[in-house]
Design a protein around this motif. Sequence first.
Motif, short mmCIF file in Angstrom:
data_model
loop_
_atom_site.label_atom_id
_atom_site.label_comp_id
_atom_site.label_asym_id
_atom_site.label_seq_id
_atom_site.Cartn_x
_atom_site.Cartn_y
_atom_site.Cartn_z
N LEU A 72 13.30 -18.66 -33.95
CA LEU A 72 13.59 -17.23 -33.83
C LEU A 72 12.41 -16.49 -33.21
O LEU A 72 12.60 -15.63 -32.33
N ILE A 73 11.20 -16.80 -33.66
CA ILE A 73 9.99 -16.15 -33.13
C ILE A 73 9.87 -16.41 -31.63
O ILE A 73 9.61 -15.50 -30.84
N ASP A 74 10.06 -17.68 -31.24
CA ASP A 74 9.95 -18.03 -29.82
C ASP A 74 11.00 -17.30 -28.98
O ASP A 74 10.75 -16.95 -27.82
N GLN A 75 12.16 -17.06 -29.56
CA GLN A 75 13.22 -16.37 -28.84
C GLN A 75 12.94 -14.87 -28.74
O GLN A 75 13.34 -14.22 -27.76
N LEU A 76 12.24 -14.32 -29.71
CA LEU A 76 11.95 -12.88 -29.74
C LEU A 76 10.77 -12.48 -28.87
O LEU A 76 10.75 -11.39 -28.28
N THR A 77 9.76 -13.35 -28.80
CA THR A 77 8.48 -12.91 -28.25
C THR A 77 8.43 -12.62 -26.75
O THR A 77 7.49 -11.94 -26.32
N PRO A 78 9.37 -13.05 -25.93
CA PRO A 78 9.34 -12.55 -24.55
C PRO A 78 9.52 -11.04 -24.47
O PRO A 78 9.08 -10.40 -23.50
N SER A 79 10.17 -10.45 -25.49
CA SER A 79 10.46 -9.01 -25.46
C SER A 79 9.77 -8.22 -26.56
O SER A 79 9.69 -6.98 -26.46
N TYR A 80 9.28 -8.88 -27.60
CA TYR A 80 8.69 -8.18 -28.74
C TYR A 80 7.41 -8.87 -29.19
O TYR A 80 7.23 -10.07 -28.99
N LYS A 81 6.54 -8.11 -29.83
CA LYS A 81 5.42 -8.70 -30.56
C LYS A 81 5.90 -8.96 -31.98
O LYS A 81 6.37 -8.04 -32.66
N VAL A 82 5.80 -10.19 -32.42
CA VAL A 82 6.27 -10.57 -33.76
C VAL A 82 5.07 -10.83 -34.66
O VAL A 82 4.17 -11.60 -34.31
N VAL A 83 5.08 -10.18 -35.82
CA VAL A 83 4.06 -10.41 -36.84
C VAL A 83 4.76 -11.03 -38.04
O VAL A 83 5.44 -10.34 -38.80
N ALA A 84 4.64 -12.35 -38.17
CA ALA A 84 5.27 -13.07 -39.28
C ALA A 84 4.29 -13.15 -40.43
O ALA A 84 3.20 -13.72 -40.29
N ILE A 85 4.67 -12.58 -41.57
CA ILE A 85 3.78 -12.52 -42.73
C ILE A 85 4.22 -13.53 -43.78
O ILE A 85 5.40 -13.63 -44.12
N GLU A 86 3.25 -14.29 -44.27
CA GLU A 86 3.51 -15.21 -45.37
C GLU A 86 2.93 -14.59 -46.65
O GLU A 86 1.71 -14.62 -46.86
N GLN A 101 13.29 -16.11 -50.18
CA GLN A 101 12.58 -16.56 -51.38
C GLN A 101 12.35 -18.07 -51.35
O GLN A 101 13.25 -18.85 -51.07
N GLY A 102 11.11 -18.46 -51.61
CA GLY A 102 10.79 -19.87 -51.76
C GLY A 102 10.60 -20.65 -50.48
O GLY A 102 10.36 -21.86 -50.55
N THR A 103 10.72 -20.01 -49.31
CA THR A 103 10.53 -20.73 -48.05
C THR A 103 9.10 -21.27 -47.99
O THR A 103 8.15 -20.50 -48.01
N ALA A 104 8.97 -22.57 -47.90
CA ALA A 104 7.65 -23.20 -48.02
C ALA A 104 6.70 -22.73 -46.92
O ALA A 104 5.54 -22.43 -47.18
N SER A 105 7.19 -22.69 -45.68
CA SER A 105 6.36 -22.25 -44.55
C SER A 105 7.14 -21.27 -43.69
O SER A 105 7.81 -21.67 -42.73
N PRO A 106 7.09 -19.98 -44.01
CA PRO A 106 7.86 -18.98 -43.26
C PRO A 106 7.62 -19.02 -41.76
O PRO A 106 8.57 -18.94 -40.97
N VAL A 107 6.37 -19.13 -41.34
CA VAL A 107 6.06 -19.12 -39.90
C VAL A 107 6.77 -20.27 -39.19
O VAL A 107 7.41 -20.08 -38.14
N LEU A 108 6.68 -21.47 -39.74
CA LEU A 108 7.31 -22.62 -39.10
C LEU A 108 8.82 -22.57 -39.23
O LEU A 108 9.55 -22.95 -38.31
N ASP A 109 9.31 -22.09 -40.36
CA ASP A 109 10.75 -21.95 -40.57
C ASP A 109 11.37 -20.99 -39.55
O ASP A 109 12.48 -21.22 -39.06
N PHE A 110 10.65 -19.93 -39.22
CA PHE A 110 11.13 -18.93 -38.26
C PHE A 110 10.81 -19.28 -36.80
O PHE A 110 11.13 -18.50 -35.91
N LYS A 111 10.17 -20.42 -36.56
CA LYS A 111 9.65 -20.71 -35.23
C LYS A 111 10.67 -20.54 -34.10
O LYS A 111 10.37 -19.88 -33.08
#
Length: 329
Positions: A97-111, A85-95
């Motif tokens: 984690l996303i970078d660590q996941l994407t060699p093995s998974y397709k990540v769809v980060a929704i704001e 809740q309230g995360t100003a920029s979810p995509v950047l906040d998760f960056k």
Amino acid sequence: MAGTAEINKPEKGRKKRRLWLKILGGIIGVLVLFIGITFIVNVISNGIEKKKIESYGQYVNVDGKKMNVLIQGSSEQTIVLLPGQGTASPVLDFKPLIDQLTPSYKVVAIEPFGYGLSDGTDKERTTENIISEIHEAVEQLGLKRYILMGHSITGLYAVSYVNAYPDEVQAFVGIDSSVPNQPGMDVKLPLGAMKFAKDSGVMRLLTKLSGDSFKSLDYDEHTKEQMKLITNVHGNNSTLMNELSHLGSNFKNGSKLKYPQDLPVLLFAQSNNENNKQWIPLHEEQAKQSSQGKLIPMVGSHYLHHTKYKEIVEEFKEYMKTVQLKQAQ
């Protein structure tokens, strides 16, 4: 002489009152001037900083508005990632984690609406509306089967989501995620004060004085700067304030919801939560709702994905090797 002294007493009292009124008036004047300055600085800064915010991801049309999503990775297995809740920029906040996941998974980060670069909305921020909008975005992207992963408040919304769309969600992964029956969620929040702090520019000043909250974290300087810009310009907007106003009722309405017994559920939870001694027991109880449920306690802040993203991905991959994903019904 005694009579003169008696006459002077009221006069002295009036002088003291006038002095205190002048002091009080001066203090009020200084406060008004201070708020006026912070307001003007905030308006000017918002105009300048808004132009510096760089776009990322892509827009999908949801309920006639634009919802921002980032798609990264090309694996057949998809993860839909949702924010706290309230995360100003979810995509950047998760960056990280996303970078660590994407060699093995397709990540769809929704704001969701009100977050990041997505539009705001006047529609009430009930759980039903929020998950319906997220699902519409998922449909627009053509996603049929996916793992739902999210932080904090996602734990509340996800229980409703997986029960509403059981044929789509293959598993749920919570990152210090909320539990629908956790105590203390009926507290009245100072929304008026929060809105005033945002609109007046006081929040901007407090953020500036608090220093760099991302200093010791694994974000590059450009990403940190963009997160600060988005926080200053879009933080505590009316859509997020409306979501906070529904916090108590959303928890109350979802308090008895449980995950399906056959849904794989992996929960990462902060083991050193000093504010809620029942945090780990609550997550233990929730993990037991699933025949494939697992709880992994971690020492860290509520934002475990800021510092423990490598461990989270490693544990997640190992867990996925041991479970049977839900199949379409």
